[in-house]
Design an enzyme around this catalytic site. Structure first.
Site, PDB file in Angstrom:
ATOM      1  N   HIS A 171      59.068   1.741 -17.721  1.00  0.00           N
ATOM      2  CA  HIS A 171      59.149   3.201 -18.292  1.00  0.00           C
ATOM      3  C   HIS A 171      60.800   2.961 -18.900  1.00  0.00           C
ATOM      4  O   HIS A 171      61.494   2.121 -18.567  1.00  0.00           O
ATOM      5  CB  HIS A 171      59.085   4.205 -17.517  1.00  0.00           C
ATOM      6  N   HIS A 178      63.422   4.647 -18.555  1.00  0.00           N
ATOM      7  CA  HIS A 178      64.798   5.144 -18.091  1.00  0.00           C
ATOM      8  C   HIS A 178      65.671   3.940 -17.880  1.00  0.00           C
ATOM      9  O   HIS A 178      65.561   2.829 -17.684  1.00  0.00           O
ATOM     10  CB  HIS A 178      64.498   5.727 -16.579  1.00  0.00           C
ATOM     11  N   ASP A 193      67.992   3.242 -15.586  1.00  0.00           N
ATOM     12  CA  ASP A 193      68.035   2.065 -14.567  1.00  0.00           C
ATOM     13  C   ASP A 193      66.832   1.279 -14.466  1.00  0.00           C
ATOM     14  O   ASP A 193      66.889   0.477 -13.390  1.00  0.00           O
ATOM     15  CB  ASP A 193      68.048   3.047 -13.310  1.00  0.00           C
ATOM     16  N   HIS A 194      66.160   1.366 -15.303  1.00  0.00           N
ATOM     17  CA  HIS A 194      65.130   0.275 -15.370  1.00  0.00           C
ATOM     18  C   HIS A 194      65.043  -0.713 -16.710  1.00  0.00           C
ATOM     19  O   HIS A 194      64.402  -1.847 -16.566  1.00  0.00           O
ATOM     20  CB  HIS A 194      63.549   0.935 -15.348  1.00  0.00           C
ATOM     21  N   HIS A 249      55.824  10.906 -14.372  1.00  0.00           N
ATOM     22  CA  HIS A 249      57.185  10.663 -14.136  1.00  0.00           C
ATOM     23  C   HIS A 249      57.853  10.960 -15.603  1.00  0.00           C
ATOM     24  O   HIS A 249      59.062  11.591 -15.811  1.00  0.00           O
ATOM     25  CB  HIS A 249      57.439   9.426 -13.435  1.00  0.00           C
ATOM     26  N   ASP A 287      58.375   3.944 -11.423  1.00  0.00           N
ATOM     27  CA  ASP A 287      58.910   5.423 -10.465  1.00  0.00           C
ATOM     28  C   ASP A 287      57.645   6.046 -10.593  1.00  0.00           C
ATOM     29  O   ASP A 287      57.676   7.626 -10.579  1.00  0.00           O
ATOM     30  CB  ASP A 287      60.058   6.034 -11.251  1.00  0.00           C
ATOM     31  N   HIS A 340      62.237   1.859  -6.458  1.00  0.00           N
ATOM     32  CA  HIS A 340      63.542   2.271  -5.561  1.00  0.00           C
ATOM     33  C   HIS A 340      63.301   2.109  -4.038  1.00  0.00           C
ATOM     34  O   HIS A 340      62.216   2.338  -3.602  1.00  0.00           O
ATOM     35  CB  HIS A 340      63.443   3.859  -5.821  1.00  0.00           C
TER      36      HIS A 340
HETATM   37 ZN   LIG Z   1      62.713   6.672 -13.890  1.00  0.00          ZN
END
Ligand SMILES: [Zn+2]
Length: 258
Positions: A58, A60, A62-63, A116, A133, A171
């Site tokens: 996805h 985001h 942090d990915h 998400h 996530d 995570h």
């Molecule tokens: Zn995420």
């Protein structure tokens, strides 16, 4: 390739992200959800690996934040969801697509799992699931862009995979997820065991991932929204709420404020 053995190694990033590094015995490798290129480049150098593929679940940061830096170092092929917010040269894949990684002898099916985010995907194959996530160990992602109904459908889709599937999520949240899940289901024996195991693993500095789908079905409240104990807990907060998506909405909101 017949004799391949898939090895999956966590590359920790930020405070609690995992970037998954995939190898099959040779120097070629793939990574899943590289939020930061620096720990990946460090691991590739240390292990003498050459990056061939990047898989993204996805959009985001942090990915995906490390994609640019990795592509500057390696001409890797990138697979990810259909989403214009991923501002990188990717091959966009959707439900039912098959992602072939021929240099590793691996392939994965793409599952669309909104909730998400609206374009979140998961990769399933080789006995493993990269769930990003969406499905966490004893938890699920926050509903940033989707509804509880969508998350219920997405988790139902993942719950239908083989029970032996090993789940690699984005995570390290297992300890806190277990603490919340015990509020929902204090009498779940499988959950109590998971909570103890996770606590011990983290005290020893170990990763609690992967779990198996069977482990999650037994203890993850977000996969148990039709189980009597979970529905009953939801009804104590919102009387009369229905099993499934209704219960999902209540326990997800409960976790958000917990
Ligand atoms: Zn995420």
């Amino acid at each position: 390739m017949n004799a391949k053995t898939l090895e999956i190694t966590p590359v920790p990033a930020f405070s609690d992200n995992y970037i998954w590094l995939l190898t099959t015995g040779g120097p070629e490798c793939a990574v899943v959800d590289p939020g930061d290129h620096r720990p990946v480049l460090e691991a590739l150098g240390r292990l003498g690996l050459s990056l061939q593929y990047i898989l993204l679940t996805h959009h985001h940061a942090d990915h995906i934040g490390g994609v640019k830096g990795l592509l500057e170092a390696y001409p890797a092929e990138v697979f990810g969801p259909v989403d214009s917010r991923i501002n990188q040269p990717i091959r966009a894949v959707s439900e039912g697509a098959r992602v072939e990684l021929p240099k590793l002898g691996l392939s994965f099916n793409v599952l669309e799992v909104p909730g998400h985010t609206r374009s979140h995907i998961a990769f399933h194959g080789e006995g493993v699931l990269f769930s990003g996530d969406t499905l966490f160990s004893i938890g699920c992602g926050r509903l940033f862009e989707g509804t509880a109904e969508q998350m219920q459908q997405s988790l139902d889709k993942l719950a239908a995979l083989p029970a032996t599937t090993r789940i690699y999520c984005g995570h390290e949240y297992t300890v806190s997820n277990c603490a919340f899940a015990l509020e929902v289901e204090p009498d779940n024996a499988a959950l109590r065991v998971r909570a103890q195991q996770a606590e011990q693993a983290r005290q020893g500095g170990e990763c609690t991932i992967p779990s198996t789908l069977a482990d999650e079905l037994a203890a993850n409240p977000f996969l148990r929204t039709r189980q009597e104990a979970v529905v009953t807990a939801a009804r104590q907060r919102e009387p009369g709420v229905a099993p499934g998506a209704g219960t999902m909405a209540v326990i997800r909101a409960w976790k958000d404020e917990w």
